[in-house]
Enzyme design. Structure first.
Site, short mmCIF file in Angstrom:
data_model
loop_
_atom_site.label_atom_id
_atom_site.label_comp_id
_atom_site.label_asym_id
_atom_site.label_seq_id
_atom_site.Cartn_x
_atom_site.Cartn_y
_atom_site.Cartn_z
N CYS A 80 16.59 -12.84 -40.38
CA CYS A 80 17.51 -11.82 -40.87
C CYS A 80 18.95 -12.34 -40.81
O CYS A 80 19.33 -13.15 -41.64
CB CYS A 80 17.33 -10.49 -40.14
SG CYS A 80 18.06 -9.10 -41.04
N HIS A 168 12.14 -8.83 -41.35
CA HIS A 168 11.81 -8.76 -39.93
C HIS A 168 10.31 -8.96 -39.77
O HIS A 168 9.54 -8.02 -39.87
CB HIS A 168 12.26 -7.42 -39.34
CG HIS A 168 13.71 -7.38 -39.03
ND1 HIS A 168 14.18 -7.36 -37.74
CD2 HIS A 168 14.80 -7.41 -39.83
CE1 HIS A 168 15.50 -7.35 -37.75
NE2 HIS A 168 15.90 -7.37 -39.01
N GLU A 170 8.73 -9.46 -37.17
CA GLU A 170 8.24 -8.87 -35.92
C GLU A 170 7.97 -7.37 -36.05
O GLU A 170 7.39 -6.77 -35.15
CB GLU A 170 9.25 -9.12 -34.79
CG GLU A 170 10.45 -8.19 -34.79
CD GLU A 170 11.49 -8.45 -35.86
OE1 GLU A 170 12.42 -7.64 -35.96
OE2 GLU A 170 11.37 -9.43 -36.62
#
Length: 190
Positions: A80, A168, A170
């Site tokens: 990011c 993202h 995650e």
């Protein structure tokens, strides 16, 4: 060993957990820590990960010195904000995204690359950004993935182990994030 640069972002520890799942030793360092260069010199760092964070990548001046010194020696992953920081360093411009993407999912299309080993060509990812990198005429950079509105989601340096990921990975809504991290460590770690 991995050094993770924390930019005071609430998602950072989710990224750190992905590295821990694959059993990697990790040092966490705040981007404004005065000992940042000491960590890089004293430890046997194999991967630098510049994590997500708020603001404009141009505000994070320490990273240009770190990248300049280490990009030929150590693998670097930017996520990011980290993706945008790497983009700026390698000559991309920063622009506003066509759509503000805070917590929104989007499908992206991947090209053939080891980073996508065991990952489908199209996957759903979660974005938390209003800025994007815009490609200029840059040598030695390859776009690996784009969003459905043609924004760069992943790029890599052709000569060095440098990868920037805009979304993202995650996030619970991002599919295959752990697989992509595993592939980065397996195929791009020096």
């Amino acid at each position: 060993m991995i050094i993770f640069f924390e930019n005071y972002d609430s998602f950072s520890y989710n990224v750190i957990e992905l590295f821990k799942i694959i059993k990697k030793k990790i040092i966490i360092c705040n981007y404004d820590d005065k000992k940042i260069l000491n960590y890089l010199i004293l430890y046997d760092i194999k991967i630098i990960c510049i994590g997500p964070g708020p603001g404009n990548p141009i505000e994070y001046k320490i990273y240009s010195r770190i990248i300049k010194y280490f990009y030929k020696k150590i693998s670097i992953l930017g996520i990011c904000l980290g993706h945008q920081i790497l983009g700026v360093f390698f000559g991309f411009s920063i622009e506003k995204s066509k759509e503000i993407m805070h917590g929104k999912t989007q499908k992206i299309k991947n090209c053939n690359d080891l980073l996508f080993n065991n990952v489908p060509k199209k996957i759903k990812v979660t974005r938390y950004n209003s800025l994007i990198i815009k490609r200029l005429k840059i040598n030695n950079i390859k776009t690996l993935s784009k969003s459905d509105n043609e924004e760069i989601m992943i790029f890599k340096h052709i000569k060095f182990s440098i990868i920037g990921i805009q979304f993202h990975l995650e996030s619970i809504k991002s599919k295959f994030g752990l697989t992509i991290i595993k592939n980065f460590v397996k195929f791009y770690s020096k």
